[in-house]
Design a protein around this motif. Sequence first.
Motif, short mmCIF file in Angstrom:
data_model
loop_
_atom_site.label_atom_id
_atom_site.label_comp_id
_atom_site.label_asym_id
_atom_site.label_seq_id
_atom_site.Cartn_x
_atom_site.Cartn_y
_atom_site.Cartn_z
N ALA A 1 1.03 -1.14 0.05
CA ALA A 1 -0.11 0.02 0.15
C ALA A 1 0.74 1.07 -0.14
O ALA A 1 1.95 1.26 0.53
N GLY A 2 0.60 2.09 -0.65
CA GLY A 2 1.30 3.39 -0.85
C GLY A 2 2.16 3.49 -2.09
O GLY A 2 2.24 2.53 -3.00
N GLN A 3 3.07 4.46 -2.18
CA GLN A 3 3.77 4.82 -3.52
C GLN A 3 5.22 5.28 -2.95
O GLN A 3 5.32 5.96 -2.14
N ILE A 4 6.21 4.64 -3.90
CA ILE A 4 7.41 5.21 -3.64
C ILE A 4 7.96 5.57 -5.24
O ILE A 4 7.97 4.97 -5.98
N HIS A 5 8.44 6.97 -5.37
CA HIS A 5 8.90 7.36 -6.36
C HIS A 5 10.40 8.06 -6.35
O HIS A 5 10.61 8.75 -5.31
N LEU A 6 11.24 7.79 -7.33
CA LEU A 6 12.49 8.40 -7.20
C LEU A 6 12.71 9.07 -8.47
O LEU A 6 12.48 8.38 -9.75
N TYR A 7 13.00 10.38 -8.11
CA TYR A 7 12.87 11.36 -9.49
C TYR A 7 11.65 11.18 -10.52
O TYR A 7 11.81 11.10 -11.62
N GLY A 8 10.45 10.89 -9.90
CA GLY A 8 9.32 11.04 -10.60
C GLY A 8 9.03 9.53 -11.21
O GLY A 8 8.02 9.31 -11.70
N GLN A 9 9.87 8.75 -10.85
CA GLN A 9 9.51 7.20 -11.62
C GLN A 9 9.39 6.29 -10.32
O GLN A 9 10.05 6.66 -9.36
N PRO A 10 8.91 5.04 -10.63
CA PRO A 10 8.64 4.09 -9.53
C PRO A 10 10.02 3.72 -8.85
O PRO A 10 10.94 3.42 -9.90
N ALA A 11 10.39 3.63 -7.77
CA ALA A 11 11.67 3.43 -7.24
C ALA A 11 12.05 1.98 -7.48
O ALA A 11 13.21 1.54 -7.65
N PRO A 12 11.14 1.05 -7.07
CA PRO A 12 11.42 -0.51 -7.03
C PRO A 12 11.97 -0.69 -8.31
O PRO A 12 11.38 -0.58 -9.26
#
Length: 252
Positions: free
Chosen positions: A59-70
């Motif tokens: 649940a939730g979101q992780i973004h790195l520089y606007g892109q999905p981090a995983p």
Amino acid sequence: MLALDIRNLTYRYTPKSPPVLHQVNLQVQQNEFIALVGPNGGGKSTLFKLILGLLPQQAGQIHLYGQPAPQNTQIGYMPQSMHFPRSLPISVQEVVLMGRLQALQGWRAWCSPKRWWRRYSERDLMLAKEVMQQTDIAHLAERSIQNLSGGQLQRVLLARALVTQPKLLLLDEPTASIDAHMERELFDYLQQINQEICILVICHNVRLIHDYATRVACVNRTLHCHENTQITPELISHMYGQPLDYLPQNSA
């Protein structure tokens, strides 16, 4: 654009267990140096594994520089300990080169032993040489990892993280096995590269946190981020659940 943007992140290890992380939010600007503190089992390492994609997001979101981090290959990671036996007969250079696997294939590929023994390109070798020089281990390139001190091994693990050419660097208790002098040397170097790389570090040394971090993220199932100057003995004791020695920034 934010370097790292985490919103409403919740994670359980089993469907019926209480959440290890609950509704975690963290927004990190480029070139920030953020220290993560909190008790053992509070969720700090779990948060790192979610950012790296080593655990599935629930649940939730992780973004790195606007892109999905995983699976994002722009993340460097220095673990608290090695992911393979130190008795493995490989050299310092070979350990550093393993970071190139992550840079090209993501962290799940890096964690698969069958991927370790690939043919490295000339660029891989050049980058490994440059990073070993920057971390002052070039003279150890051919030495077996079996014959390294704790401080030398930490530099090798850092070089392996940096050879990925990351925009975000995650370090899980990097000073756990080194003395106070080496702690300072390591954090001095991290401060230098922080001009180009965003850094998140799990650390329990309050003095180092006050001297180097720009903000402090207190993690104990939830996450509360504070400016460095807002950290007090009472807050630290509350987060850890027990009193800790508190060393102010300018103490001797």
